[in-house]
Design a protein around this motif. Structure first.
Motif, mmCIF file in Angstrom:
data_model
loop_
_atom_site.group_PDB
_atom_site.id
_atom_site.type_symbol
_atom_site.label_atom_id
_atom_site.label_comp_id
_atom_site.label_asym_id
_atom_site.label_seq_id
_atom_site.Cartn_x
_atom_site.Cartn_y
_atom_site.Cartn_z
ATOM 1 N N VAL A 172 -13.260 4.595 -8.138
ATOM 2 C CA VAL A 172 -12.700 5.843 -7.631
ATOM 3 C C VAL A 172 -11.498 6.214 -8.483
ATOM 4 O O VAL A 172 -10.619 5.385 -8.736
ATOM 5 N N LEU A 173 -11.468 7.475 -8.935
ATOM 6 C CA LEU A 173 -10.365 7.993 -9.730
ATOM 7 C C LEU A 173 -9.589 9.005 -8.908
ATOM 8 O O LEU A 173 -10.176 9.876 -8.263
ATOM 9 N N VAL A 174 -8.275 8.888 -8.943
ATOM 10 C CA VAL A 174 -7.384 9.848 -8.302
ATOM 11 C C VAL A 174 -6.393 10.319 -9.351
ATOM 12 O O VAL A 174 -5.928 9.521 -10.182
ATOM 13 N N GLY A 175 -6.080 11.601 -9.353
ATOM 14 C CA GLY A 175 -5.098 12.128 -10.290
ATOM 15 C C GLY A 175 -4.318 13.254 -9.660
ATOM 16 O O GLY A 175 -4.616 13.705 -8.550
ATOM 17 N N GLY A 176 -3.318 13.717 -10.378
ATOM 18 C CA GLY A 176 -2.516 14.818 -9.874
ATOM 19 C C GLY A 176 -1.075 14.682 -10.278
ATOM 20 O O GLY A 176 -0.656 13.666 -10.839
ATOM 21 N N SER A 177 -0.297 15.714 -9.972
ATOM 22 C CA SER A 177 1.091 15.762 -10.426
ATOM 23 C C SER A 177 2.094 15.444 -9.326
ATOM 24 O O SER A 177 3.300 15.457 -9.569
ATOM 25 N N GLY A 178 1.612 15.187 -8.111
ATOM 26 C CA GLY A 178 2.524 14.916 -7.010
ATOM 27 C C GLY A 178 3.390 13.698 -7.268
ATOM 28 O O GLY A 178 2.944 12.702 -7.853
ATOM 29 N N VAL A 179 4.621 13.771 -6.820
ATOM 30 C CA VAL A 179 5.578 12.688 -7.073
ATOM 31 C C VAL A 179 5.428 11.549 -6.073
ATOM 32 O O VAL A 179 5.641 10.379 -6.411
ATOM 33 N N ASN A 180 5.056 11.858 -4.842
ATOM 34 C CA ASN A 180 4.998 10.837 -3.798
ATOM 35 C C ASN A 180 3.589 10.607 -3.261
ATOM 36 O O ASN A 180 3.075 9.487 -3.311
ATOM 37 N N ARG A 181 2.947 11.649 -2.738
ATOM 38 C CA ARG A 181 1.678 11.457 -2.042
ATOM 39 C C ARG A 181 0.546 11.081 -3.006
ATOM 40 O O ARG A 181 -0.303 10.257 -2.668
ATOM 41 N N THR A 182 0.522 11.681 -4.188
ATOM 42 C CA THR A 182 -0.551 11.353 -5.130
ATOM 43 C C THR A 182 -0.486 9.892 -5.564
ATOM 44 O O THR A 182 -1.512 9.197 -5.515
ATOM 45 N N PRO A 183 0.664 9.387 -6.011
ATOM 46 C CA PRO A 183 0.711 7.958 -6.335
ATOM 47 C C PRO A 183 0.360 7.062 -5.154
ATOM 48 O O PRO A 183 -0.292 6.024 -5.322
ATOM 49 N N ALA A 184 0.756 7.467 -3.955
ATOM 50 C CA ALA A 184 0.444 6.657 -2.778
ATOM 51 C C ALA A 184 -1.053 6.610 -2.520
ATOM 52 O O ALA A 184 -1.612 5.548 -2.199
ATOM 53 N N THR A 203 3.667 10.875 -19.126
ATOM 54 C CA THR A 203 2.770 9.746 -18.862
ATOM 55 C C THR A 203 3.570 8.515 -18.458
ATOM 56 O O THR A 203 3.216 7.805 -17.501
ATOM 57 N N VAL A 204 4.640 8.241 -19.171
ATOM 58 C CA VAL A 204 5.502 7.085 -18.846
ATOM 59 C C VAL A 204 6.016 7.206 -17.422
ATOM 60 O O VAL A 204 5.966 6.242 -16.634
ATOM 61 N N GLU A 205 6.501 8.392 -17.053
ATOM 62 C CA GLU A 205 7.074 8.596 -15.721
ATOM 63 C C GLU A 205 6.022 8.433 -14.632
ATOM 64 O O GLU A 205 6.268 7.781 -13.605
ATOM 65 N N ARG A 206 4.843 9.008 -14.849
ATOM 66 C CA ARG A 206 3.806 8.970 -13.811
ATOM 67 C C ARG A 206 3.234 7.566 -13.635
ATOM 68 O O ARG A 206 2.933 7.147 -12.522
ATOM 69 N N ILE A 207 3.077 6.844 -14.738
ATOM 70 C CA ILE A 207 2.583 5.473 -14.631
ATOM 71 C C ILE A 207 3.588 4.614 -13.876
ATOM 72 O O ILE A 207 3.206 3.776 -13.036
ATOM 73 N N ALA A 208 4.858 4.824 -14.139
ATOM 74 C CA ALA A 208 5.886 4.047 -13.429
ATOM 75 C C ALA A 208 5.811 4.310 -11.921
ATOM 76 O O ALA A 208 5.911 3.378 -11.114
ATOM 77 N N ARG A 209 5.598 5.573 -11.556
ATOM 78 C CA ARG A 209 5.538 5.907 -10.127
ATOM 79 C C ARG A 209 4.309 5.285 -9.469
ATOM 80 O O ARG A 209 4.390 4.747 -8.353
ATOM 81 N N VAL A 210 3.152 5.375 -10.126
ATOM 82 C CA VAL A 210 1.944 4.867 -9.480
ATOM 83 C C VAL A 210 1.956 3.339 -9.434
ATOM 84 O O VAL A 210 1.458 2.741 -8.467
ATOM 85 N N ARG A 211 2.527 2.695 -10.436
ATOM 86 C CA ARG A 211 2.626 1.233 -10.402
ATOM 87 C C ARG A 211 3.586 0.784 -9.313
ATOM 88 O O ARG A 211 3.328 -0.222 -8.626
ATOM 89 N N ALA A 212 4.672 1.517 -9.121
ATOM 90 C CA ALA A 212 5.599 1.182 -8.035
ATOM 91 C C ALA A 212 4.919 1.353 -6.685
ATOM 92 O O ALA A 212 5.095 0.540 -5.772
ATOM 93 N N ALA A 213 4.108 2.413 -6.552
ATOM 94 C CA ALA A 213 3.380 2.631 -5.297
ATOM 95 C C ALA A 213 2.371 1.517 -5.048
ATOM 96 O O ALA A 213 2.183 1.077 -3.905
ATOM 97 N N ALA A 214 1.702 1.065 -6.111
ATOM 98 C CA ALA A 214 0.736 -0.025 -5.969
ATOM 99 C C ALA A 214 1.430 -1.306 -5.517
ATOM 100 O O ALA A 214 0.956 -2.002 -4.606
ATOM 101 N N GLU A 215 2.540 -1.618 -6.144
ATOM 102 C CA GLU A 215 3.270 -2.836 -5.776
ATOM 103 C C GLU A 215 3.800 -2.759 -4.349
ATOM 104 O O GLU A 215 3.846 -3.767 -3.635
ATOM 105 N N LYS A 216 4.161 -1.557 -3.920
ATOM 106 C CA LYS A 216 4.630 -1.370 -2.539
ATOM 107 C C LYS A 216 3.527 -1.703 -1.549
ATOM 108 O O LYS A 216 3.797 -2.188 -0.439
#
Length: 307
Positions: A172-184, A203-216
């Protein structure tokens, strides 16, 4: 770096054209053929012969290819009920022998909804969250058991949750520009997080956000593949780059700033920058679907430089 082909058939492409691109991509060693899920052209052009349906197209390609993975960037959550979509994707997965991937988004292009009489509801992100829960929940339900869901937008009661995909888990692929809900959402449901047409810095910023959400959520960050979708315009020399840019109605300098444009060496260097940013896969947006030599050039002269 994994390279896949990404097409935009709503701009004008028949099934036969898409088949030729998919078969060429398979022969040239690309790992995937993906397509958008739109019913209305964007920008210039007449869009002839008219739109093709994403999952009908992929069903056909499933029977006419052998190795290449097939999927959507992104299926619009507004187009199909989640229970029905789960059946469709599982069936195409079976038809392909287990080669399907589902990119699922909230839906955003209001004009195509008006044009084809498709409802364009509010709260599309919350609908997407329920769709992801339903589709993955149906696939994960054991055979012989039932799946029920009670949400604000969708309710399922004693669903047999059949058929099952061939794959143990359809990516499953998810994408988007949202800062909170999309990474979650990506952290909770996705195997891959996709970033469409963004810079290396973004790309650097978005990867950091989604990785932080994953670790959470207690997931290892490396469990989530990160990818970019970028327009490609590659030529053996400047003249060929300019010719390909003109064919898609774009300017070379704009393409170099916002995509992957230039000679094979220039494009390989640009892709390396995305790899350094953390991207593991590139979806090459090919806008001239009749230029199969373009695919050949990238496969033969860009890909070998990527290591």
């Amino acid at each position: 770096m994994d390279l896949r082909i990404f097409t935009e058939p709503q701009q004008g492409a028949s099934y036969e054209t898409l088949l030729a691109v998919a078969q060429a991509a398979e022969e040239l060693g690309y790992s995937g053929f993906f397509r958008s899920d739109h019913y209305l052209r964007m920008g210039e052009g007449d869009g002839l012969p008219g739109p093709t349906d994403a999952w009908i197209t992929l069903a056909g390609l499933a029977r006419e290819t052998e190795r290449i993975r097939l999927g959507t960037l992104m299926t619009a959550g507004t187009f199909r009920l989640p229970g029905v979509l789960a059946i469709q994707v599982a069936q195409v997965d079976a038809m392909s022998g287990g080669r399907v991937e589902l990119g699922l988004g909230a839906g955003w292009f209001e004009a195509e909804h008006r044009a084809y009489g498709i409802p364009f509801p509010e709260r599309r992100i919350s609908r997407l969250a329920e769709q992801l829960a339903i589709i993955t929940g149906m696939w994960e339900t054991a055979v012989g058991e039932t799946f029920s869901f009670e949400g604000d937008h969708y309710q399922l009661t004693d669903c047999p949750a059949l058929p099952k995909p061939v794959q143990a888990r359809v990516p499953v692929l998810v994408g988007g520009s949202g800062v909170n809900r999309t990474p979650a959402l990506a952290a909770q449901y996705a195997d891959e997080f996709n970033m469409a047409f963004v810079s290396v810095a973004s790309t650097v910023e978005r990867i950091a956000r989604v990785r932080a959400a994953a670790e959470k959520r207690g997931r290892a960050a490396e469990e989530l593949t990160c990818s970019n979708a970028l327009v490609a315009c590659v030529g053996r020399d400047d003249a060929e780059v300019a010719r390909r840019a003109a064919a898609i109605g774009r300017e070379v300098e704009e393409l170099k700033a916002n995509g992957l444009a230039g000679t094979p060496a220039e494009v390989a260097e640009r892709i390396a920058q995305y790899r350094e940013a953390g991207s593991q896969r590139i979806y090459l947006q090919i806008l001239d679907l009749h230029d199969l030599d373009h695919l050949d050039l990238i496969a033969s002269e860009v890909k070998p430089q990527l290591g």
